[in-house]
Design a protein around this motif. Sequence first.
Motif, PDB file in Angstrom:
ATOM      1  N   ARG A   1       0.829  -1.209   0.000  1.00  0.00           N
ATOM      2  CA  ARG A   1       0.000   0.000   0.000  1.00  0.00           C
ATOM      3  C   ARG A   1       0.866   1.262   0.000  1.00  0.00           C
ATOM      4  NH1 ARG A   1      -5.140   0.318   3.786  1.00  0.00           N
ATOM      5  NH2 ARG A   1      -5.564   1.902   2.184  1.00  0.00           N
ATOM      6  N   GLU A   2       1.961   1.213   0.770  1.00  0.00           N
ATOM      7  CA  GLU A   2       2.866   2.358   0.787  1.00  0.00           C
ATOM      8  C   GLU A   2       3.523   2.553  -0.582  1.00  0.00           C
ATOM      9  OE1 GLU A   2       5.701   2.056   3.927  1.00  0.00           O
ATOM     10  OE2 GLU A   2       4.179   1.911   5.494  1.00  0.00           O
ATOM     11  N   GLN A   3       3.912   1.441  -1.216  1.00  0.00           N
ATOM     12  CA  GLN A   3       4.515   1.523  -2.542  1.00  0.00           C
ATOM     13  C   GLN A   3       3.523   2.086  -3.549  1.00  0.00           C
ATOM     14  OE1 GLN A   3       7.656   1.512  -3.038  1.00  0.00           O
ATOM     15  NE2 GLN A   3       8.313  -0.529  -3.686  1.00  0.00           N
ATOM     16  N   THR A   4       2.277   1.670  -3.463  1.00  0.00           N
ATOM     17  CA  THR A   4       1.244   2.153  -4.392  1.00  0.00           C
ATOM     18  C   THR A   4       1.034   3.651  -4.227  1.00  0.00           C
ATOM     19  OG1 THR A   4       0.147   0.006  -4.237  1.00  0.00           O
ATOM     20  CG2 THR A   4      -1.138   1.809  -5.174  1.00  0.00           C
ATOM     21  N   GLU A   5       0.961   4.089  -2.961  1.00  0.00           N
ATOM     22  CA  GLU A   5       0.787   5.513  -2.693  1.00  0.00           C
ATOM     23  C   GLU A   5       1.971   6.314  -3.210  1.00  0.00           C
ATOM     24  OE1 GLU A   5      -0.883   9.010  -1.497  1.00  0.00           O
ATOM     25  OE2 GLU A   5      -1.818   7.017  -1.534  1.00  0.00           O
ATOM     26  N   SER A   6       3.188   5.758  -3.006  1.00  0.00           N
ATOM     27  CA  SER A   6       4.388   6.452  -3.467  1.00  0.00           C
ATOM     28  C   SER A   6       4.440   6.505  -4.992  1.00  0.00           C
ATOM     29  CB  SER A   6       5.628   5.742  -2.920  1.00  0.00           C
ATOM     30  OG  SER A   6       6.803   6.315  -3.403  1.00  0.00           O
ATOM     31  N   ALA A   7       3.981   5.433  -5.648  1.00  0.00           N
ATOM     32  CA  ALA A   7       4.023   5.382  -7.112  1.00  0.00           C
ATOM     33  C   ALA A   7       3.089   6.403  -7.732  1.00  0.00           C
ATOM     34  CB  ALA A   7       3.665   3.982  -7.594  1.00  0.00           C
ATOM     35  N   ARG A   8       2.010   6.734  -7.033  1.00  0.00           N
ATOM     36  CA  ARG A   8       1.053   7.705  -7.578  1.00  0.00           C
ATOM     37  C   ARG A   8       1.719   9.047  -7.842  1.00  0.00           C
ATOM     38  NH1 ARG A   8      -3.285   6.371  -3.379  1.00  0.00           N
ATOM     39  NH2 ARG A   8      -4.561   4.754  -4.360  1.00  0.00           N
ATOM     40  N   GLY A   9       2.611   9.451  -6.943  1.00  0.00           N
ATOM     41  CA  GLY A   9       3.220  10.772  -7.102  1.00  0.00           C
ATOM     42  C   GLY A   9       4.639  10.731  -7.630  1.00  0.00           C
ATOM     43  N   GLU A  10       5.096   9.563  -8.069  1.00  0.00           N
ATOM     44  CA  GLU A  10       6.470   9.432  -8.548  1.00  0.00           C
ATOM     45  C   GLU A  10       6.614  10.027  -9.946  1.00  0.00           C
ATOM     46  OE1 GLU A  10       9.991   9.295  -8.446  1.00  0.00           O
ATOM     47  OE2 GLU A  10       9.277   8.015  -6.781  1.00  0.00           O
ATOM     48  N   LEU A  11       7.601  10.932 -10.098  1.00  0.00           N
ATOM     49  CA  LEU A  11       7.836  11.577 -11.385  1.00  0.00           C
ATOM     50  C   LEU A  11       9.036  10.988 -12.116  1.00  0.00           C
ATOM     51  CD1 LEU A  11       7.207  15.306 -10.342  1.00  0.00           C
ATOM     52  CD2 LEU A  11       5.613  13.688 -11.391  1.00  0.00           C
ATOM     53  N   ASP A  12       9.958  10.397 -11.346  1.00  0.00           N
ATOM     54  CA  ASP A  12      11.137   9.803 -11.957  1.00  0.00           C
ATOM     55  C   ASP A  12      10.757   8.478 -12.620  1.00  0.00           C
ATOM     56  OD1 ASP A  12      13.603   7.863 -11.755  1.00  0.00           O
ATOM     57  OD2 ASP A  12      14.424   9.896 -11.719  1.00  0.00           O
ATOM     58  N   VAL A  13      11.024   8.360 -13.910  1.00  0.00           N
ATOM     59  CA  VAL A  13      10.599   7.179 -14.666  1.00  0.00           C
ATOM     60  C   VAL A  13      11.275   5.914 -14.157  1.00  0.00           C
ATOM     61  CG1 VAL A  13      10.572   6.110 -16.953  1.00  0.00           C
ATOM     62  CG2 VAL A  13      10.130   8.565 -16.729  1.00  0.00           C
ATOM     63  N   ALA A  14      12.557   5.990 -13.871  1.00  0.00           N
ATOM     64  CA  ALA A  14      13.286   4.804 -13.404  1.00  0.00           C
ATOM     65  C   ALA A  14      12.758   4.330 -12.057  1.00  0.00           C
ATOM     66  CB  ALA A  14      14.781   5.108 -13.318  1.00  0.00           C
ATOM     67  N   GLU A  15      12.528   5.293 -11.143  1.00  0.00           N
ATOM     68  CA  GLU A  15      12.007   4.939  -9.818  1.00  0.00           C
ATOM     69  C   GLU A  15      10.605   4.349  -9.935  1.00  0.00           C
ATOM     70  OE1 GLU A  15      13.131   5.042  -6.625  1.00  0.00           O
ATOM     71  OE2 GLU A  15      15.125   5.376  -7.443  1.00  0.00           O
ATOM     72  N   LEU A  16       9.791   4.927 -10.798  1.00  0.00           N
ATOM     73  CA  LEU A  16       8.432   4.428 -10.984  1.00  0.00           C
ATOM     74  C   LEU A  16       8.460   3.004 -11.525  1.00  0.00           C
ATOM     75  CD1 LEU A  16       5.376   4.850 -11.008  1.00  0.00           C
ATOM     76  CD2 LEU A  16       5.612   5.879 -13.303  1.00  0.00           C
ATOM     77  N   ALA A  17       9.335   2.741 -12.486  1.00  0.00           N
ATOM     78  CA  ALA A  17       9.435   1.400 -13.065  1.00  0.00           C
ATOM     79  C   ALA A  17       9.817   0.371 -12.003  1.00  0.00           C
ATOM     80  CB  ALA A  17      10.446   1.401 -14.206  1.00  0.00           C
ATOM     81  N   MET A  18      10.742   0.742 -11.116  1.00  0.00           N
ATOM     82  CA  MET A  18      11.174  -0.173 -10.062  1.00  0.00           C
ATOM     83  C   MET A  18      10.029  -0.469  -9.092  1.00  0.00           C
ATOM     84  SD  MET A  18      14.375   0.255  -7.420  1.00  0.00           S
ATOM     85  CE  MET A  18      13.574   1.638  -6.594  1.00  0.00           C
ATOM     86  N   LYS A  19       9.290   0.557  -8.726  1.00  0.00           N
ATOM     87  CA  LYS A  19       8.175   0.369  -7.802  1.00  0.00           C
ATOM     88  C   LYS A  19       7.065  -0.464  -8.432  1.00  0.00           C
ATOM     89  CE  LYS A  19       9.117   4.609  -5.241  1.00  0.00           C
ATOM     90  NZ  LYS A  19       8.669   5.976  -4.920  1.00  0.00           N
ATOM     91  N   LEU A  20       6.796  -0.230  -9.693  1.00  0.00           N
ATOM     92  CA  LEU A  20       5.761  -1.011 -10.364  1.00  0.00           C
ATOM     93  C   LEU A  20       6.158  -2.486 -10.463  1.00  0.00           C
ATOM     94  CD1 LEU A  20       4.735   1.409 -13.270  1.00  0.00           C
ATOM     95  CD2 LEU A  20       3.477   0.920 -11.165  1.00  0.00           C
ATOM     96  N   GLU A  21       7.435  -2.729 -10.677  1.00  0.00           N
ATOM     97  CA  GLU A  21       7.895  -4.119 -10.753  1.00  0.00           C
ATOM     98  C   GLU A  21       7.712  -4.825  -9.409  1.00  0.00           C
ATOM     99  OE1 GLU A  21      11.738  -6.666 -12.375  1.00  0.00           O
ATOM    100  OE2 GLU A  21      11.812  -4.470 -12.292  1.00  0.00           O
TER     101      GLU A  21
END
Length: 665
Positions: free
Chosen positions: A593-613
């Motif tokens: 849940r914390e990762q999902t919340e963080s991914a919502r506001g993530e602007l860095d593409v690399a960081e977002l890709a890692m969280k989604l994985e």
Amino acid sequence: MNDAAGEEEASMFETSHVLGALLASSPLLARAWDRCTAATAAAPGFVVHGEEDGGKVYVGFSGVQAALSAAGAAVAAGGGGADVFAPVGLGGGGDAAAGRMFAPLVAAEPDPATAAGEPVAVQALALQCFLKLCSSPDFQMLLNEIRGKAVVFTGHSLGGAIAALAALHYLCISSSSSPWAPVPPVLCVTFGSPLLGNEALSRAILRERWGGNFCHLVSQHDVVPRLLFCPPDAVPTHIIVGMQLHQWPTRTHQTGAVTTVTMRMADTDKDALRQLIQLHVGAVAMEQKLAAPETTGRSPYRPFGTYVLCSPEGAACVDNATAAVQMLYATFASRSSPGAESPEAAHSCYGELVLKMPQHLLLKRRLRVDDTPSTPNYDDGVSLALEASGIDAMVRAHAMEASTARQWLKTSKRAGRRPSLNCARLATQLGRITPCRAQIEWYKALFDVEMGYYDAFKQRRSPRKYSKVNFNRIKLGQFWDRVLTMLDAGQLPHDFHRRAKWVNAARFYQLLVEPLDIADYHHHGHHRTSGSYMTHGRERRYELFDRWWQEKACTGGDVTSSMSAASASSRRRSKYAGLTQDPCFWARVEEAREQTESARGELDVAELAMKLEELQEFERYSHELVASKEVSVDVFAPQSSYTLWVEEWNQLKLRDEVRTMLLRF
């Protein structure tokens, strides 16, 4: 205690004397000694001899190479043994190769944060020589040849310490290849061997149920098995090294450090040496009687296995480590004529002893003429055990030692029985706290449909019910912490963690209560201030219970660390489990849940890709758990954290940039 005393009065036989007589009358000791002398004469490595009867294989180890390698160090250090006989850890910061070779012993180490948390360690010299031996092709070939056979590892003096390491290694590789197979038919017989490891090693061996695989013969006045009770910086290395070289037939051809060591040993003040050993063995024996012993500056070494205290009169077996220390002290201190036997003679007398002991059993075993018919057989047996170990209770000079030894022989019997009595009492207490567990089960059932008991506890729904369940949660935790404290202190059977009754009870408690601990951790926001529950908030008891369950081989893997637990399951359920089978499932949900919340506001593409994985990985894991019905119905409650995460994750996947990235995975 009263029950124990009553049982002692009703006993007909004294076990240490009976076992000593049985061992002394068998040909095992004589054959093992023959292999020891052959190995010492050969000097390098080991010698192998197969027996025709029963297919037993005797492997004798030489301590000469160890003595030669230590001779120079002994001369350079002026006789001190702080480096040569310093303890070396097998795991953690110790030798990595040694950690792999003795993996089951290292894995059994307790939490370093506890009082019993010292790492498993062995003496540096024996380990160094064993590792060198282990790297030889001949030794590896030997391990392959003896697999599946009855093996007797044996050695005299330093060779005995190396033989003990060889036996431990063989037991470790046998248990690693088939963890639930019976212990292979292995026996290690040592003669006058110095102490090998610390108390943690002794506990680890007992936990693996290997104590009965080791038999250490010690003559009454042999200094070598007692010398490492001295602090490492006070150990006269030249004594142990010189004693070993004294047995080597070709030592006269050696010069340099060897000659220096043997001359220094010959010039040693024998009475001063005895006083040094007696002082430190007595100090260790006294510490064992204290409720809170002070161990600063003392020797780290302690005995393990069965100690056979022998004299020309026979042998007495003691398999309790505490009693072994006391008996080693009492037998050494009972010397009616100082100077009658040199240290060299006491260390090389084992060949004579293994011949004299059976003759004594045949010719001199008799009832004492001064015993009255009313004397219990048990007391007769204690007297015979004292005589066999070299303490004559009728000699005035031995009176104090005889009294101490008599007490500890009886204590050894009670100590062997006490863990089982404690285990029986704990079983009664476990039954008494069953209502606490039932209250939590009732609480769980109450919220299964609405939000699940995890979220109800986290949100403090129904405060009166919460308070009652929280009280029961704490009470159950205190009970299991008390169980582990007793286990660490050696007050329970050392195979306690492998008994199905307790493994199953611990597992059920963990699956029921750990979700509440996770809920409490997140309610107070500790995941933000201290870090993830699984790495910073998890109680030691749960980590141990995971290990117990893995060893029981019921899950086929570690569900708390593997994200493929469901696929590893050997069978499929027909309905959902009563309790979610991953005790850390809710901690994983909170992290998702914390990762999902963080991914919502993530602007860095690399960081977002890692969280989604990572989120996709958790999605696969949770789907596998659900598909195999390894979760409880409360997971699907409309207001549960898992249900909310599924909704949040599905919404996140609808975003264009997220959908594009997910298609790449």
